[in-house]
Design an enzyme around this catalytic site. Structure first.
Site, PDB file in Angstrom:
ATOM      1  N   ARG A  19       0.851  -1.185   0.000  1.00  0.00           N
ATOM      2  CA  ARG A  19       0.000   0.000   0.000  1.00  0.00           C
ATOM      3  C   ARG A  19       0.893   1.243   0.000  1.00  0.00           C
ATOM      4  NH1 ARG A  19      -0.236   1.092   5.507  1.00  0.00           N
ATOM      5  NH2 ARG A  19      -2.007   2.459   5.296  1.00  0.00           N
ATOM      6  N   ARG A  31      -2.939  10.487   3.045  1.00  0.00           N
ATOM      7  CA  ARG A  31      -3.844  11.028   4.062  1.00  0.00           C
ATOM      8  C   ARG A  31      -4.599  12.207   3.471  1.00  0.00           C
ATOM      9  NH1 ARG A  31       0.384  11.499   8.956  1.00  0.00           N
ATOM     10  NH2 ARG A  31       0.858   9.277   9.144  1.00  0.00           N
ATOM     11  N   ARG A  77      19.405  -5.518   2.005  1.00  0.00           N
ATOM     12  CA  ARG A  77      19.906  -4.226   1.553  1.00  0.00           C
ATOM     13  C   ARG A  77      20.696  -3.608   2.692  1.00  0.00           C
ATOM     14  NH1 ARG A  77      16.442  -0.172   0.637  1.00  0.00           N
ATOM     15  NH2 ARG A  77      14.665  -1.209   1.595  1.00  0.00           N
ATOM     16  N   ARG A  97      18.394  10.309   1.509  1.00  0.00           N
ATOM     17  CA  ARG A  97      17.951  11.314   2.472  1.00  0.00           C
ATOM     18  C   ARG A  97      19.128  11.888   3.252  1.00  0.00           C
ATOM     19  NH1 ARG A  97      14.511   7.531   6.738  1.00  0.00           N
ATOM     20  NH2 ARG A  97      15.949   5.794   6.740  1.00  0.00           N
ATOM     21  N   GLU A 127      22.456   9.450   3.380  1.00  0.00           N
ATOM     22  CA  GLU A 127      22.205   8.004   3.381  1.00  0.00           C
ATOM     23  C   GLU A 127      22.093   7.504   1.945  1.00  0.00           C
ATOM     24  OE1 GLU A 127      19.204   6.699   6.272  1.00  0.00           O
ATOM     25  OE2 GLU A 127      18.368   5.476   4.669  1.00  0.00           O
ATOM     26  N   TYR A 133      12.172  -7.419   9.120  1.00  0.00           N
ATOM     27  CA  TYR A 133      12.372  -6.059   9.607  1.00  0.00           C
ATOM     28  C   TYR A 133      11.540  -5.881  10.878  1.00  0.00           C
ATOM     29  CZ  TYR A 133      12.624  -1.210  10.458  1.00  0.00           C
ATOM     30  OH  TYR A 133      12.845  -0.019  11.106  1.00  0.00           O
ATOM     31  N   ASP A 180      10.715  -3.082  13.974  1.00  0.00           N
ATOM     32  CA  ASP A 180      10.955  -1.830  14.676  1.00  0.00           C
ATOM     33  C   ASP A 180      11.376  -2.161  16.107  1.00  0.00           C
ATOM     34  OD1 ASP A 180      10.666   0.426  13.030  1.00  0.00           O
ATOM     35  OD2 ASP A 180       8.490   0.160  12.961  1.00  0.00           O
TER      36      ASP A 180
END
Ligand code: FDA
Length: 379
Positions: free
Chosen positions: A172, A176, A255, A286, A311, A359, A361
């Site tokens: 997705r 917003r 990666r 970034r 980065e 991954y 968090d």
């Protein structure tokens, strides 16, 4: 020793802290020269500004158990994360929201009008039958927004033309239809008041926990190695699962990121903590400017210097830091084979982002360590 923990990231630290609290003697080994895994941060030697060595880390969670747990070791600031992106020489807010849309189309659309516009532009492809990331991206948000904000940024992240990337890479693309540009939707968010390292060290600060740094589990010249410990003592292993099995089922794809750190002779370089660069002509993805993570430290940070970190993203070689799982179908097949092998290892529990090839968090790593402790180790 009652438990050996391989890896001192948040997963390993949580296990070790719980075990020590329950009266077990724990040794944590880590091959790096510091504890804390990728959440580690340090004061930049020139400026004293706290720098996240392995990329920006923002704590956020909606899990009350995890929030209560982390608050035992640190208080959190009221920092709220927001990200901006530069495209065609103009700065836009992210994630794509009503502000981004109205700025991009030079319009003053209402939420319903913006929704109708995106729906119309997205009609070009059906995201469910898309054959590439590009088709799915267009099918989700329409070609103009996709080409401006997603196409080149994704190409830089993956070093691959999005027309060649499988559609599954994105499920997705959130849009917003308000002006809310808070990056995270979680109940709690903030940065550790005294920095990450103080938090991480506090977790290991227990008389029953011994930390041995620069100690690699696969180095047989040190006593706590795989050959001499497996089957002898319970082990929680948070290193790469393919490495544990000597890559018997092949290498899992990751990666990695390259970080270019620089001290600049200005008090404020970009006015915000993270600026993405959406276009192909800028090679990095970034720039982080660390002073902005801690506005409350303004009087302690220099007013004439700042630390930035560019980065760059690329596929990892074996000796690079593995950061994000690639997750091709071949990777997923290998992971299943490694899971079967893991189940046969006596007394070894595989956890954390490297041990499960996922991954995670920080709050997920902590939550999953608390579950492993409760379900597999506490009894
Ligand atoms: P982690 O990688 O931290 O720790 C594993 C440890 O095992 C390492 O210290 C390693 O040296 C050690 N090890 C490996 N092999 C070994 C061996 N053979 N012998 C001894 N030790 C060994 N999360 C979040 O909530 N907000 C954020 O903003 C971010 N940002 C972010 C940016 C980037 C670039 C990345 C890659 C990740 C994030 N994260 C994040 C995720 C966060 O870093 C992650 O949740 C934690 O690192 C997970 O902790 P682990 O303990 O699983 O792994």
């Amino acid at each position: 020793m009652d438990l050996l923990v391989v890896g001192s990231g948040l997963f390993g630290l949580t296990i070790a802290e719980r075990a020590a609290d329950a009266g077990r003697d724990v040794v944590i080994i880590d091959r790096r020269d510091h504890l804390g895994g990728n959440a580690y941060s340090e004061a930049d030697p020139d400026t004293g500004i706290e720098v996240h060595r392995y990329g920006a880390h923002l704590f956020h969670t909606s899990n009350p158990t995890v929030w209560e747990y982390v608050n035992r070791f640190t208080a959190f600031t009221d920092y709220v994360h927001r990200v901006y992106t530069t495209h065609g020489g103009v700065v836009y807010p992210l994630p794509i929201n009503l502000g981004t849309i109205n700025q991009f189309f030079s319009s003053a659309r209402t939420p319903d009008q913006a929704r109708a516009l995106v729906r119309e532009q997205a009609g070009e492809f059906d995201p469910r039958t898309a054959r590439s990331l590009e088709e799915r991206g267009i099918g989700l948000i329409g070609r103009p927004l996709y080409e401006a904000f997603i196409r080149d940024y994704t190409a830089k992240q993956w070093q691959t033309d999005p027309r060649e990337l499988p559609a599954e890479v994105i499920s997705r693309l959130p849009v917003r239809y308000t002006y809310d540009n808070r990056y995270f939707n979680d109940t709690w968010e903030g940065l550790p008041v005294e920095g990450y390292t103080a938090w991480l060290e506090r977790m290991a600060d227990h008389p029953r926990i011994e930390v041995r740094l620069e100690t690699d589990f696969f180095d047989e010249t040190q006593p706590l190695n795989r050959r001499d410990t497996v089957g002898q003592v319970p082990i929680v292993y948070t290193g790469p699962v393919d490495r544990y099995f000597d890559y018997a089922e092949g290498e899992l794809g990751w990666r990695t990121l390259d970080f270019e750190r620089e001290v600049l002779p200005v008090g404020d370089f970009q006015g915000t903590s993270v600026m993405n660069y959406a276009d192909a002509d800028v090679p990095y993805t970034r720039i982080h400017e660390f002073r902005h993570f801690h506005p409350e430290r303004a009087d302690r940070y220099p007013s004439d210097r700042t630390v930035v970190m560019r980065e760059y993203s690329r596929f990892a070689e074996r000796d690079d830091e593995p950061y994000y799982p690639v997750g091709t179908p071949a990777d997923r097949a290998r992971l299943l084979a490694y899971r079967d092998l893991s189940a046969g290892e006596p007394g070894v529990h595989f956890g954390g982002r490297l041990g499960t090839y996922q991954y995670l968090d920080m709050h997920m790593a902590i939550g999953s360590a608390l579950s492993m402790w409760r379900n597999d180790l506490a009894a």
